[in-house]
Design an enzyme around this catalytic site. Sequence first.
Site, PDB file in Angstrom:
ATOM      1  N   GLU A  12     -13.832   8.438  -8.036  1.00  0.00           N
ATOM      2  CA  GLU A  12     -14.490   7.410  -8.834  1.00  0.00           C
ATOM      3  C   GLU A  12     -15.970   7.347  -8.448  1.00  0.00           C
ATOM      4  OE1 GLU A  12     -12.859   3.442  -8.611  1.00  0.00           O
ATOM      5  OE2 GLU A  12     -13.789   2.888 -10.486  1.00  0.00           O
ATOM      6  N   GLY A  22     -13.709   0.930   0.761  1.00  0.00           N
ATOM      7  CA  GLY A  22     -12.623   0.316   1.525  1.00  0.00           C
ATOM      8  C   GLY A  22     -11.313   0.999   1.221  1.00  0.00           C
ATOM      9  N   ALA A  23     -11.060   1.225  -0.078  1.00  0.00           N
ATOM     10  CA  ALA A  23      -9.815   1.844  -0.516  1.00  0.00           C
ATOM     11  C   ALA A  23     -10.022   2.365  -1.929  1.00  0.00           C
ATOM     12  CB  ALA A  23      -8.689   0.822  -0.495  1.00  0.00           C
ATOM     13  N   MET A  24      -9.107   3.219  -2.391  1.00  0.00           N
ATOM     14  CA  MET A  24      -9.227   3.776  -3.743  1.00  0.00           C
ATOM     15  C   MET A  24      -7.849   3.898  -4.368  1.00  0.00           C
ATOM     16  SD  MET A  24     -11.055   4.963  -6.231  1.00  0.00           S
ATOM     17  CE  MET A  24     -10.295   5.487  -7.768  1.00  0.00           C
ATOM     18  N   ASN A  27      -6.173   5.670  -6.527  1.00  0.00           N
ATOM     19  CA  ASN A  27      -5.573   6.863  -7.152  1.00  0.00           C
ATOM     20  C   ASN A  27      -4.094   6.591  -7.466  1.00  0.00           C
ATOM     21  OD1 ASN A  27      -7.976   8.307  -6.193  1.00  0.00           O
ATOM     22  ND2 ASN A  27      -6.989   8.070  -4.203  1.00  0.00           N
ATOM     23  N   HIS A  83      -4.894  -5.585  -3.935  1.00  0.00           N
ATOM     24  CA  HIS A  83      -5.969  -5.204  -4.858  1.00  0.00           C
ATOM     25  C   HIS A  83      -5.689  -3.812  -5.451  1.00  0.00           C
ATOM     26  CE1 HIS A  83     -10.456  -4.978  -5.855  1.00  0.00           C
ATOM     27  NE2 HIS A  83     -10.072  -3.708  -5.982  1.00  0.00           N
ATOM     28  N   GLU A  84      -5.389  -2.864  -4.579  1.00  0.00           N
ATOM     29  CA  GLU A  84      -5.190  -1.487  -5.047  1.00  0.00           C
ATOM     30  C   GLU A  84      -3.920  -1.362  -5.889  1.00  0.00           C
ATOM     31  OE1 GLU A  84      -7.682   0.382  -4.789  1.00  0.00           O
ATOM     32  OE2 GLU A  84      -8.706  -0.927  -3.377  1.00  0.00           O
ATOM     33  N   HIS A 122      -4.456  -2.439  -9.356  1.00  0.00           N
ATOM     34  CA  HIS A 122      -5.125  -1.373 -10.119  1.00  0.00           C
ATOM     35  C   HIS A 122      -4.141  -0.401 -10.761  1.00  0.00           C
ATOM     36  CE1 HIS A 122      -9.362  -1.910  -9.638  1.00  0.00           C
ATOM     37  NE2 HIS A 122      -9.387  -1.749  -8.330  1.00  0.00           N
TER      38      HIS A 122
HETATM   39 ZN    ZN Z   1     -10.898  -2.041  -6.921  1.00  0.00          ZN
END
Ligand code: ZN
Length: 827
Positions: A122, A254-256, A258, A290-291, A294
């Site tokens: 991203e 922080g995080a992603m 995928n 949060h992730e 998503h």
């Molecule tokens: Zn996010």
Amino acid sequence: MQQLNPINYQIHLEPDLTRFNFEGKCEILLDAPENISEVTLNVLEIAIWSCRLQQGDGFVNCPFRVDPAGEEVRVMLPKPMSGNIRLKIDYLGWINDKMAGFYRSKYTYQGNTRFIAVTQFEESDARRAFPCMDHPAKKATFDITIDIDHNLVAISNGAIKKEARLSNGKKRITFEQTPIMSTYLVFFGVGEFEFSEDLKDSRVRVATLPGMKEFAKFGAEFGRKSLEFSENYYAIAYPLPKMDLIAIPDFAFGAMENWGAITFRENLLLHYPEITSKFGEERICEVIAHEIAHQWFGNLVTPSDWRYLWLNESFATYFGFGVVDHYYPRWATWQQFLSGQTGSALVRDALHETFAIEIPGGEHVVINASTAPIIYNKGGSILRQIEGYIGKENFQKGVQHYLKTYEYGCAASHHLWQSFETVAQQPIAAMMKSWIEQRGFPIITVKRQDRRLVMTQKRFTYLPNDSDQKWQVPINICLFPKTGAMRRMTTLLDDIEQVIDLDEDILAYKINDRQTGFYRVKYNDVKNLDELGKRVLEKSLPPEDRWGLENDLFALVQSGETSLEEYLKFISCYQEEDAYLPLTGMASNLYSAFLVMGDDWQQKISSIARPRFEDILEKIGYSPVPDENLTTSLLRDQIIWDAVLYGSSSALEFAGKQFAALMQGGSVHADIIKSVMRVGALSGNDKTFDWFDRQLQKSKVEHERLNILSALGCFKDESAIKKSQQYTLDTVPARNKFMPVVAMAANPYAIPLLWDWYVNNLEAIEQFHPMLYERVIAAIVPTAGISRADEVKTFFADYLKNTDKAKDVIKLSLERLEINLRMRRAG
Ligand SMILES: [Zn+2]
């Protein structure tokens, strides 16, 4: 955009973890609705050997031209074609050290340095790993195959379909085809990963590097809870057979999210008993939630363009807190949302240099120190405002309607309004447009004329503005009659001015009940403010409102509409205050004033804050108490440092003793170790620095390392400060280089040494990851610039003549500096 759509990618990779490159083969099936004679794909820093087109049973070579600046390759077709087009591209790529694209991440195990290779795409770095149409709306399915050494593990979005031994001793891992999805969500990773499955839901696995497995359980459990919450709340099942949560040593973000292979910084996924603080625990939960949100907001329903990125991040922010609150109501997560998210968004968005939540811009809209507070924090706050307006039930139904209608497709902002309007049967679109499409937010000025309340709205900025913007502001008001119970009323302020009739018996009123609205309030009504002050003192107003009154008043000090003197007078109403939210707000605001103002004011602030904080620390205890609330431990950690800085000998004595014990090999409770280390640095010297250095080199736990890095910014001793600055450049890992600097920019003793450090080491600092470089500027300029304003302004005026680097962040940081300078002059 081309009239061309990708349908499927078959990607075959052979990564080499010693040469840090990879051989790639990418077969793309495209659909051209009309005749085209060439295909344009995105590529960046990959070397293409050949492009071939399928014709009949075979492939023919196509000429191609790479445009490095445009990040594109144009493939010329032998003749104009429409319908299905299948291209096969062979290339070589690099496993870089930029924390973007397909990159390497370093770790140490049993004394040896080792590497893994993982992806971070991203918004537009998939093109570093395979040729593609790198736009969120160009969704396709992906079949991924990776050849790896037999001792390694490969992870991707899908589950493993097949594993085969190759004649060269390697193994070939074939993954299940992904659902239709965007390129930025593709993931592949190779390394010595180990898996820990959640005991109750085998779909959830945590992937760790060797030696870390025992720290995975907490994250796996909360992953399962978040998944359970999401499937129930959204009423759409998670479509993949597995959800991997992967801990990565080197990570810029922080995080992603995928799809099916979520990556995290280690400290945001792994839980270390006795080392992870209560707050660290909560952060882990919030980031996981949060992730996982998503997986629906972004992965299942994707923004049709990056300008709608808020549809991902605002919802993920909102549910990040909502899910944690659902499972741990004791943590008072929504109160932290107010101070951390809404509060910081109000600060960010009160600059002239701001954006609409729906960010205008092209392909390269980036998440950075400038945009993130708007699309995450403000966006999440606006969702909370809608929920407050249409009610919890309609909000949930609207969300379900939106996700179901656009699943596996794309959406824009208006699609969300349509869903809310459909379920709530209320006009939402016009109201939401005023919040999403225009920048800034209003201040509501209220005055009382006998039995009428006159409310006017105007854009709020710290520096003067002549804006005539208008918002549709849902306003909840608490009315306090002379006798009897408090009453509530709601109105929609959709013009510049509105008048409301009050009953005769109304003695006082509080605008923005529970602070669900995203605006500031100014009471042009001294009598009312006095009445509210009484209710603060007796704590009959809820903590959210006590926080809001103080917070709005401080914003008015920063905008020059009221004096610091008035503010300090008002906060005397908080002398009995014991709730987290108003106390943390007040502590932060006093601290910012302390950093900005001259000596006399600093002494005044110290003399007010020191006894208050000592009193609070006496009450809650300097040491953590078993089973205490999370917010109590958060407050303690915050004000120990503040109290020491304001000259508290009792706080210094306590933290000093703890630190001395720590240096001698003792242990300190996880919930105070951060402030203890910071105080230790404040009273320390070169020897203390050396001790921190040894601890950092020795530590295997990211959570611990972050505490040390933050302490490195807290020295008073000049020589130790300079050592820390050099250390930041030479030794601190790339992903954390901003951390000591951010702490220094809030340390009155280090601030005078920051600007020269920045200017003298500019070349090296510019090499930080772009996002982290921006964080350094955003931290340094507003405080370090105060005593050297002209120099700083001239420097950046010249700087921006030659580069666009960090442009937005520089501009907003200079504006913050200006606000601080005005405040200092006014004092
Ligand atoms: Zn996010």
